[in-house]
Design a protein around this motif. Structure first.
Motif, short mmCIF file in Angstrom:
data_model
loop_
_atom_site.label_atom_id
_atom_site.label_comp_id
_atom_site.label_asym_id
_atom_site.label_seq_id
_atom_site.Cartn_x
_atom_site.Cartn_y
_atom_site.Cartn_z
N GLU A 181 0.83 -1.20 0.00
CA GLU A 181 0.00 0.00 0.00
C GLU A 181 0.87 1.26 0.00
O GLU A 181 0.58 2.24 -0.71
CB GLU A 181 -0.92 -0.02 1.23
CG GLU A 181 -2.07 0.96 1.12
CD GLU A 181 -2.89 1.03 2.41
OE1 GLU A 181 -2.99 -0.02 3.08
OE2 GLU A 181 -3.39 2.11 2.72
N LEU A 182 1.97 1.21 0.76
CA LEU A 182 2.87 2.36 0.82
C LEU A 182 3.49 2.62 -0.56
O LEU A 182 3.61 3.77 -0.99
CB LEU A 182 3.97 2.11 1.86
CG LEU A 182 4.81 3.33 2.22
CD1 LEU A 182 3.99 4.35 2.99
CD2 LEU A 182 6.04 2.93 3.02
N MET A 183 3.86 1.55 -1.28
CA MET A 183 4.47 1.73 -2.59
C MET A 183 3.47 2.25 -3.61
O MET A 183 3.82 3.05 -4.48
CB MET A 183 5.11 0.41 -3.05
CG MET A 183 6.34 0.06 -2.21
SD MET A 183 7.30 -1.32 -2.81
CE MET A 183 6.15 -2.66 -2.69
N THR A 184 2.22 1.81 -3.51
CA THR A 184 1.19 2.32 -4.41
C THR A 184 0.95 3.81 -4.15
O THR A 184 0.85 4.61 -5.09
CB THR A 184 -0.12 1.54 -4.23
OG1 THR A 184 0.15 0.14 -4.40
CG2 THR A 184 -1.16 1.97 -5.24
N THR A 185 0.87 4.17 -2.86
CA THR A 185 0.72 5.59 -2.53
C THR A 185 1.91 6.38 -3.05
O THR A 185 1.77 7.48 -3.58
CB THR A 185 0.59 5.78 -1.00
OG1 THR A 185 -0.47 4.95 -0.53
CG2 THR A 185 0.28 7.22 -0.65
N GLY A 186 3.11 5.79 -2.92
CA GLY A 186 4.32 6.45 -3.40
C GLY A 186 4.25 6.75 -4.89
O GLY A 186 4.64 7.83 -5.34
N ALA A 187 3.75 5.81 -5.68
CA ALA A 187 3.63 6.02 -7.13
C ALA A 187 2.66 7.16 -7.42
O ALA A 187 2.90 7.99 -8.31
CB ALA A 187 3.18 4.73 -7.81
N THR A 188 1.56 7.21 -6.66
CA THR A 188 0.60 8.30 -6.85
C THR A 188 1.22 9.64 -6.47
O THR A 188 1.03 10.65 -7.16
CB THR A 188 -0.67 8.04 -6.02
OG1 THR A 188 -1.19 6.76 -6.37
CG2 THR A 188 -1.73 9.09 -6.29
N VAL A 189 1.98 9.65 -5.37
CA VAL A 189 2.67 10.87 -4.94
C VAL A 189 3.62 11.35 -6.03
O VAL A 189 3.67 12.54 -6.37
CB VAL A 189 3.44 10.62 -3.62
CG1 VAL A 189 4.40 11.76 -3.31
CG2 VAL A 189 2.47 10.41 -2.46
#
Lengths: 224, 106
Positions: B40-48
Motif C-alpha cells: 500500500e505504501l508503494m502504491t501511494t508512493g507512485a501516486t505521490v
C-alpha cells in the motif's frame, strides 16, 4: 486478443481514453523525431532511442544537451536522473506485471502507470497496463520514425497545447485516489517539496524528493 | 557534434539504465512477497510521484518556469476532472485552453 474482447475487458470508455492518449503521444513522437534530426543528429537516431530507451522526457533532454554542445556523458547522466522515478514505479506495479517482469518493465511509462493505478480491479489493472504500454510503444515509435523522415513538419507541439494536455492526463487519472485523505496528504506535501526544489535541482530529482511526502502516509488504516 | 559510436553507446547506456530501474521492482517481486502494508505504501508512493510530476511539469521545464498558458490549461483540466467531467473533455479542454491563450497572446 482481438479488439472486441479487449473492449469488453476494459470497457469501451477506458479503451477510447487509452487510444486518445496514445495518439497524442504519437504526435509528440513526430515532433521528437523532427527536432532530433533538425538538430543535426543522424536520421536513425530518434528510432534507435525510442526503441531502446522508450522514455520521452529523457530522449528530448538527450537531444537538447547534445545539440547545445554538451557531452554525451552529461546527456546520459541527465537522462538517467529524469528516468529514476521508474524505480519506485516498478515496486508499485510489481504485482500488476507478475509473470511478465521484462515486458512489463519495458512498457513502464508515466501514462501506462497512471492508467493502471486508476483501476481498482487487479485483472482490469493488468489489461489496462499492458494495452496502454503496448499502444504507447507503438505510437511513440511510429511517430519518431515519421518525424525523422518528414523533417520539420511538427516541431512546436506547444502550439497545440499538448504540453498542458499531458499533465492534465496524469491529473485526471490520479484525482480519484486523491479524494481519500490517506493519499491526498502525502501527495500535497510531496508536490510542495518537489515544487520548492525545482529551481535548484536538475530535472528528475525534485520529483524523487516528493516521496518525502510519504511521512504523512498511514498505510493499513482506512482513510478518514 | 557527436559521432555514430557515441550515439550508439549513449543510447545503449541510457536504455539499459532505464530498463534497470523499470525491472528492479518486478524482478524482486518474483523472490519476495511484500506485506500488504508495504504494498500500500508503494502504491501511494507512485501516486505521490505522478502528482508531483503533474505539478512540476505544469509550471516548469527543468529549472526554467513555463509560460502561463500551460498551468492555465492544466488548471482548467484539473477543475473539470474534479467535477468528474469525461476524460476526453478534460484532455481536450487542457490542450485547447493552452493553445487558445498562446494564439491570443501572440
Amino acid at each position: 486478443m482481438d479488439l472486441r474482447r479487449l473492449s469488453e475487458e476494459l470497457g469501451p470508455g477506458l479503451l477510447r481514453d487509452i487510444v486518445l492518449v496514445c495518439l497524442a503521444v504519437g504526435v509528440v513522437g513526430v515532433s521528437y523525431g523532427a527536432i532530433t534530426v533538425s538538430e543535426g543528429l543522424p536520421v536513425w537516431t530518434p528510432s534507435y532511442f525510442s526503441l531502446v530507451v522508450l522514455a520521452g522526457a529523457s530522449q528530448f533532454l538527450f537531444t537538447g544537451i547534445v545539440a547545445a554542445g554538451g557531452s554525451p556523458v552529461a546527456a546520459v547522466v541527465a537522462g538517467l536522473l529524469v528516468n529514476a522515478r521508474h524505480l519506485p514505479f516498478g515496486f508499485a506495479l510489481a504485482d500488476t506485471v507478475r509473470g511478465r517482469p521484462l515486458l512489463g518493465g519495458y512498457l513502464m511509462i508515466d501514462e501506462s502507470v497512471a492508467f493502471a493505478l486508476a483501476q481498482r480491479d487487479p485483472r482490469v489493472r493488468r489489461v489496462a497496463y499492458f494495452t496502454c504500454g503496448l499502444l504507447l510503444m507503438l505510437c511513440w515509435n511510429v511517430g519518431s520514425l515519421l518525424g525523422a523522415l518528414a523533417g520539420t513538419t511538427i516541431t512546436d507541439t506547444d502550439a497545440l497545447g499538448l504540453d498542458a494536455a499531458f499533465p492534465a492526463v496524469l491529473l485526471a487519472l490520479v484525482l480519484p485516489s486523491l479524494r481519500t485523505a490517506g493519499t491526498r496528504r502525502p501527495a500535497l506535501l510531496g508536490a510542495a517539496v518537489a515544487l520548492a526544489l525545482t529551481p535548484f535541482l536538475p530535472a528528475g530529482l525534485p520529483v524523487l524528493f516528493a516521496l518525502a511526502g510519504l511521512v504523512l502516509a498511514r498505510p493499513g488504516r482506512e482513510p478518514a | 557534434m557527436i559521432g555514430t559510436t557515441a550515439i550508439l553507446v549513449s543510447g545503449a547506456v541510457l536504455g539499459l539504465g532505464t530498463f534497470g530501474y523499470r525491472v528492479a521492482g518486478p524482478l524482486l517481486r518474483t523472490r519476495f512477497t511484500p506485506s500488504p502494508w508495504t504494498q500500500e505504501l508503494m502504491t501511494t508512493g507512485a501516486t505521490v510521484l505522478l502528482f508531483a510530476l503533474v505539478v512540476t511539469s505544469a509550471v516548469a521545464d527543468g529549472r526554467e518556469p513555463a509560460d502561463l498558458a500551460r498551468p492555465a490549461g492544466v488548471l482548467v483540466g484539473g477543475v473539470l476532472a474534479w467535477k468528474r467531467a469525461p476524460f476526453v473533455v478534460v484532455v481536450l479542454a487542457a490542450a485547447g485552453t493552452a493553445a487558445l491563450l498562446r494564439l491570443l497572446v501572440r
